[in-house]
Motif scaffolding. Structure first.
Motif, PDB file in Angstrom:
ATOM      1  N   MET A   1       0.829  -1.208   0.000  1.00 55.81           N
ATOM      2  CA  MET A   1       0.000   0.000   0.000  1.00 55.81           C
ATOM      3  C   MET A   1       0.863   1.258   0.000  1.00 55.81           C
ATOM      4  O   MET A   1       0.601   2.224  -0.739  1.00 55.81           O
ATOM      5  CB  MET A   1      -0.933  -0.003   1.209  1.00 55.81           C
ATOM      6  N   ALA A   2       1.915   1.258   0.823  1.00 57.53           N
ATOM      7  CA  ALA A   2       2.799   2.424   0.912  1.00 57.53           C
ATOM      8  C   ALA A   2       3.538   2.659  -0.406  1.00 57.53           C
ATOM      9  O   ALA A   2       3.729   3.810  -0.823  1.00 57.53           O
ATOM     10  CB  ALA A   2       3.796   2.230   2.056  1.00 57.53           C
ATOM     11  N   LYS A   3       3.955   1.578  -1.069  1.00 58.02           N
ATOM     12  CA  LYS A   3       4.669   1.715  -2.347  1.00 58.02           C
ATOM     13  C   LYS A   3       3.772   2.321  -3.417  1.00 58.02           C
ATOM     14  O   LYS A   3       4.216   3.147  -4.222  1.00 58.02           O
ATOM     15  CB  LYS A   3       5.189   0.348  -2.799  1.00 58.02           C
ATOM     16  N   TYR A   4       2.499   1.918  -3.412  1.00 61.02           N
ATOM     17  CA  TYR A   4       1.585   2.487  -4.403  1.00 61.02           C
ATOM     18  C   TYR A   4       1.358   3.973  -4.114  1.00 61.02           C
ATOM     19  O   TYR A   4       1.378   4.803  -5.027  1.00 61.02           O
ATOM     20  CB  TYR A   4       0.252   1.743  -4.391  1.00 61.02           C
ATOM     21  N   LYS A   5       1.166   4.291  -2.846  1.00 62.34           N
ATOM     22  CA  LYS A   5       0.941   5.689  -2.465  1.00 62.34           C
ATOM     23  C   LYS A   5       2.133   6.557  -2.830  1.00 62.34           C
ATOM     24  O   LYS A   5       1.969   7.723  -3.231  1.00 62.34           O
ATOM     25  CB  LYS A   5       0.665   5.799  -0.961  1.00 62.34           C
ATOM     26  N   ALA A   6       3.347   6.007  -2.714  1.00 62.88           N
ATOM     27  CA  ALA A   6       4.557   6.776  -3.010  1.00 62.88           C
ATOM     28  C   ALA A   6       4.624   7.202  -4.476  1.00 62.88           C
ATOM     29  O   ALA A   6       5.336   8.158  -4.815  1.00 62.88           O
ATOM     30  CB  ALA A   6       5.791   5.961  -2.640  1.00 62.88           C
TER      31      ALA A   6
END
Length: 313
Positions: free
Chosen positions: A174-179
């Protein structure tokens, strides 16, 4: 060796190899540290997350017994697992408010839906889908991990679970997509969730602000005035809804903490039982293979003997 015996051997060998293996395709998870936010994220860039109570394929007592669990335990896990995922997302410091919600809602910027594919103390399999307020799917993946006795050492409620690697992997994905999103894209998602909430409560006033295409993707057609009094009142209603959900999460938290100790003990014991049961099945399969080999040898000898007899004649 006859064709029948050969097929029997192949079947028995497959039984040993596939014994206890999951029948679904999923990403195998290994040791995974959680990705922490490098710096404090500005308020306007924080997205609120709602984690829907997990679903589960209909689990009859017969299916549950075969998997090594019980329908009542699976029902409890449907609340326990999303709450621990909530705690993991909090640990990452990547998000705004993270709440477990009883059903899908338009009140959040990001919605997480999950399904328990398998859970018996030895294996955990989860199917996760993450969708933002614009209808964009961030990820739709299945994760699985196999536990050993060491997985049940040093765990702490709210911080570290036996399958923490799965939770960390989901949070990291999730964090990688948000980044990859720009500040404007995050702002658009946050604005869309506000307008969707307003549209639900006042469709006549806000029905023309958003447009949804055939794929379910939502775009903003126009924005209300900065000081729109109706929008201001609706956002206050949304804050009150958040307060209600926060109260509900206190009950989820109570359930989670009360369940922790007994659930941890059950998983550890069940892990031992699952391994013992697999050993018994594996040994039984090996005995069947040995019997098949003896049968194949007898048939071969008989065939050879018959050939020699005919040759002598």
């Amino acid at each position: 060796m006859t064709t029948i015996v050969r097929l029997l051997l192949i079947k028995l060998i497959c039984l040993i190899v596939l014994s206890g293996c999951a029948t679904y395709q999923a990403q195998k998870v290994g040791p995974t540290p959680i990705i922490q936010a490098n710096a404090e994220i500005p308020e306007e860039q924080l997205m609120d997350v709602g984690i829907v109570v997990f679903s589960s394929a209909e689990l009859t007592e017969e299916k549950a017994k075969k998997e090594g669990t019980h329908p009542d335990i699976r029902k409890a896990e449907s609340n326990f697992i999303p709450y621990h995922l909530k705690n993991t997302l909090h640990q990452s410091s990547q998000w705004g408010a993270v709440r477990v919600v009883p059903a899908e809602t338009n009140s959040v910027d990001l919605l997480v839906k999950g399904e328990i594919l398998e859970s018996n103390g030895e294996h955990l399999g989860l199917k996760i889908e993450v969708i933002d307020a614009t209808g964009k799917s961030w990820l739709k993946k299945s994760y699985k991990e196999k536990a050993s006795a060491a997985f049940y050492s040093g765990n702490t409620p709210g911080e570290k679970d036996a399958y923490q690697n799965i939770y960390n992997t989901i949070a990291n994905d999730m964090a990688k997509y948000k980044a990859q999103l720009s500040p404007d894209q995050i702002k658009r998602i946050r604005t869309t969730s506000k307008l969707k909430f307003a549209q639900d409560f006042a469709p006549d006033a806000f029905g023309e602000y958003l447009k949804e295409d055939k794929k379910g993707l939502v775009t903003i057609k126009r924005l209300p005035a900065d000081e729109d009094p109706m929008m201001g009142r609706l956002l206050k209603i949304r804050e009150r809804e958040y307060m209600y959900v926060d109260t509900l999460n206190e009950y989820y938290d109570l359930f989670y903490n009360e369940m922790w100790s007994s659930y941890e003990d059950w998983r550890k014991l069940n892990l031992t039982e699952q391994k013992a049961l697999k050993k018994i099945k594996r040994e039984a399969a090996i005995r069947q293979i040995a019997g098949a080999l003896l049968l194949a040898g007898a048939i071969a000898m008989e065939s050879k003997g018959g050939s020699n007899t005919r040759a002598l004649q």
